[in-house]
Design an enzyme around this catalytic site. Structure first.
Site, mmCIF file in Angstrom:
data_model
loop_
_atom_site.group_PDB
_atom_site.id
_atom_site.type_symbol
_atom_site.label_atom_id
_atom_site.label_comp_id
_atom_site.label_asym_id
_atom_site.label_seq_id
_atom_site.Cartn_x
_atom_site.Cartn_y
_atom_site.Cartn_z
ATOM 1 N N HIS A 181 -3.594 4.469 6.796
ATOM 2 C CA HIS A 181 -2.706 3.944 5.872
ATOM 3 C C HIS A 181 -1.251 4.188 6.299
ATOM 4 O O HIS A 181 -1.087 5.229 6.904
ATOM 5 C CB HIS A 181 -2.492 4.576 4.443
ATOM 6 C CG HIS A 181 -4.274 4.367 3.905
ATOM 7 N ND1 HIS A 181 -4.059 2.989 3.077
ATOM 8 C CD2 HIS A 181 -5.296 4.878 3.810
ATOM 9 C CE1 HIS A 181 -5.584 3.162 2.722
ATOM 10 N NE2 HIS A 181 -6.175 4.221 2.855
ATOM 11 N N ASP A 208 0.913 -1.107 -0.023
ATOM 12 C CA ASP A 208 0.092 -0.042 0.041
ATOM 13 C C ASP A 208 0.835 1.344 -0.125
ATOM 14 O O ASP A 208 1.747 1.474 0.899
ATOM 15 C CB ASP A 208 -0.970 0.012 1.250
ATOM 16 C CG ASP A 208 -1.823 1.181 1.404
ATOM 17 O OD1 ASP A 208 -1.935 2.092 0.671
ATOM 18 O OD2 ASP A 208 -2.361 1.468 2.617
HETATM 19 ZN ZN LIG Z 1 -8.034 1.323 -0.204
HETATM 20 ZN ZN LIG Z 2 -8.942 0.739 2.772
#
Ligand SMILES: [Zn+2]
Ligand SMILES: [Zn+2]
Length: 553
Positions: free
Chosen positions: A367, A193
């Site tokens: 994130h 990510d």
């Molecule tokens: Zn995402």
């Molecule tokens: Zn997500």
């Protein structure tokens, strides 16, 4: 020679959202997420953007199923659209399936779609695919990283993740397991990510938001409090509820997805709110303001959401005004800033006080930031690395981090939507490209297409000029008109002279065409468009849409 493994990138590499990739092993396919993207400001009238399904449609017979990493719309939101065309089983955590289920049900596709739960740490065989799901912390509970055990070694996909050492549910990203896989099998390829790859440092724990919320609730004792956050952010909802219960308030949810998700999460034991602390939104008005806590949808300013209606003074259930407090426990997704600002302004205009992430720490990201991304790279020590989930700038920064952390620069691959990579004994390389353009959805109809969008942009920026004329089909002679109708080009009532000249320009062009013997409809239409277009451009230096309507009698 071991069999090669391919990865097809259908979305999410070059934009935030629309996450969708496909693994190929022994000529079989496994889809990893199937997400949507919210439209940008340059996509007027578009509701959603989906991955291009052309390639999947053509290879539908090879598809074993779809594994969902977590329940966010940018990972599951396009599933219903694909399931309308192709049937396949869907794998995910019970919560992820619960969140996806609502949509699948709305699409009337539940009967023919098999939903198969997988739980933390489970290893599963689907066709030739052998994978293990690993818990990760994120802004929706029960997210997975996935380790695929392939003939080419372990491919680890991080899913959306962060490293929160004190998550609200105590379910931390299982770095121990990831480390064990890295030590045992080694990680041949890591996909991770990149959303926050530009952000230095470490994300704050979700728990830190709880403390801020509690302080705000205490500071605003006696006032009615309305909060808004993502309906899938169950940990946030829990912390809002805790702050409410701790200050003797009663909770009501507002907005359909909030009500649905809270009901689902309570049923699954993921949210704990005592029964006597919840009332229906219809009854919230009976309480003293100091006992009210509303948890609403619309934190992204979505125009028809509960919060936007509230800010416009048009919410059926709730009016906010002088003395009320609205807490936006969220951060605007890129593209939504304008809508969010409009909502905040509307709330202030009604006399409410607004607390948002620019004023207090009422939100943390889900994130991983740079230090966390580096930690994952340090633990996995991958031979190859491909940054996923992000705009190109995020992918680029993540690639740099990987090289900094010792991944050989030749083994760091910057792939984009539509790229296909093959992992073989020789390493990793690009091998083909597949269609991966944006599929624009407007309403419930499928693709509105680039042509429609281009038209909308021209209409919104330059307006339209329509010329209507009737001609004799045998001679091409103009019988009535030309009439000119315009919107958004010039203000017609004050531009009589200009419109008259435009008519003459079209008339002259049609007459000369007729003199040359042109009588067919297409040729006359072309003449009308060219003459009018030239006139408009020369006289006003503008390029509105020109629509010639030629009728033949
Ligand atoms: Zn995402
Ligand atoms: Zn997500």
């Amino acid at each position: 020679m071991a069999d090669p493994v391919r990865i097809y990138f259908l979305g999410g590499l070059g934009e935030i959202g629309r996450n969708c990739a496909c693994l190929e092993q022994e000529a079989r396919l496994l889809l990893l997420d199937c997400g949507l993207m919210f439209p940008d400001v340059d996509m007027p009238g578009v509701d959603l953007v989906l991955p291009d399904f052309t390639w999947l449609r053509e290879n539908a017979d090879r598809l074993e199923g779809c594994l969902l990493t977590h329940g966010h719309e940018d990972h599951v939101g396009a599933l219903t659209y694909l399931l309308r065309e192709i049937s396949f089983p869907v794998y995910g955590s019970p919560l992820t399936l619960g969140l996806a289920r609502n949509r699948i049900e709305e699409g009337g596709l539940l009967d023919r779609t098999e939903l198969i739960p997988v739980v933390d740490g489970e290893r599963r065989q689907v066709g030739p695919f052998d994978f293990e799901v690993i818990p990760v912390t994120h802004s929706v509970p029960h997210g997975f990283a996935t380790a695929f055990y392939t003939p080419q070694g372990v491919i680890l996909h991080s899913g959306d993740f962060k490293l929160d050492l004190t998550p609200v549910d105590g379910r931390i990203t299982d770095l121990g397991r990831i480390g064990a896989i890295a030590d045992g099998h080694g990680i041949r390829l890591l996909l991770a990510d990149s959303t926050n790859a530009e952000e230095p440092g470490h994300t704050k724990s979700e728990r830190s938001v709880g403390r801020v919320l509690r302080d705000l609730f205490i500071a605003h004792a006696g006032k009615s409090i309305v909060t808004a956050c993502f309906a899938s952010n169950l940990h946030r909802i829990q912390q809002i509820a805790d702050a409410a219960v701790g200050t003797d308030r009663i909770i009501a949810t507002l907005g359909r997805s909030m009500a649905k998700n809270v009901a689902l999460a309570r049923q699954m034991g993921l949210i704990d709110i005592p029964e006597e602390r919840i009332v229906d939104i219809e009854k919230i008005g009976d309480l003293d303001p100091g006992r009210v806590c509303v948890i609403s949808t619309g934190s992204q300013g979505e125009p028809m959401s509960a919060l936007a209606l509230m800010a416009a003074g048009e919410n059926k259930w709730l009016r906010v005004g002088e003395g009320d407090v609205v807490i936006l426990s969220s951060h605007a997704i890129p593209g939504n800033e304008y809508d969010v600002n409009k909502v905040i302004d509307g709330l202030y205009r009604l006399g409410a006080d607004v607390v948002h992430s620019g004023l207090a720490d009422v939100h943390v990201t889900g994130h991983a930031m740079q230090e966390e991304l580096k930690t994952l790279l340090a633990i996995t020590r991958p031979e190859h690395f491909i940054p996923v989930h992000g705009e190109f700038r995020h992918l680029t920064h993540h690639a740099r981090l990987a090289m900094q952390m010792g991944v050989a620069s030749d083994n760091v691959i910057l792939a984009e939507d539509g790229d296909v990579v093959e992992l073989s004994d020789n390493g990793i390389e690009f091998c083909e490209e597949i269609p991966a353009g944006f599929l624009y959805v407007d309403g419930i109809v499928g693709d509105v297409g680039h042509g429609v969008l281009r038209d909308r942009r021209v209409l919104s920026e330059e307006g339209v000029v329509v010329v209507v004329v009737t001609v004799d089909s045998r001679t091409g002679e103009v019988l009535t008109g030309p009439e000119i109708i315009t919107r958004g080009w010039v203000y017609a009532p004050e531009a009589d002279g200009l419109l008259e000249e435009a008519k003459q320009a079209v008339l002259a062009s049609l007459e000369s065409a007729a003199d040359e013997g042109a009588t067919d409809f297409e040729t006359l239409k072309r003449h009308a468009r060219q003459a009018l277009g030239r006139f408009v451009s020369e006289r006003t230096k503008r390029r509105p849409m020109i629509v010639p309507v030629v009728m033949e009698v």
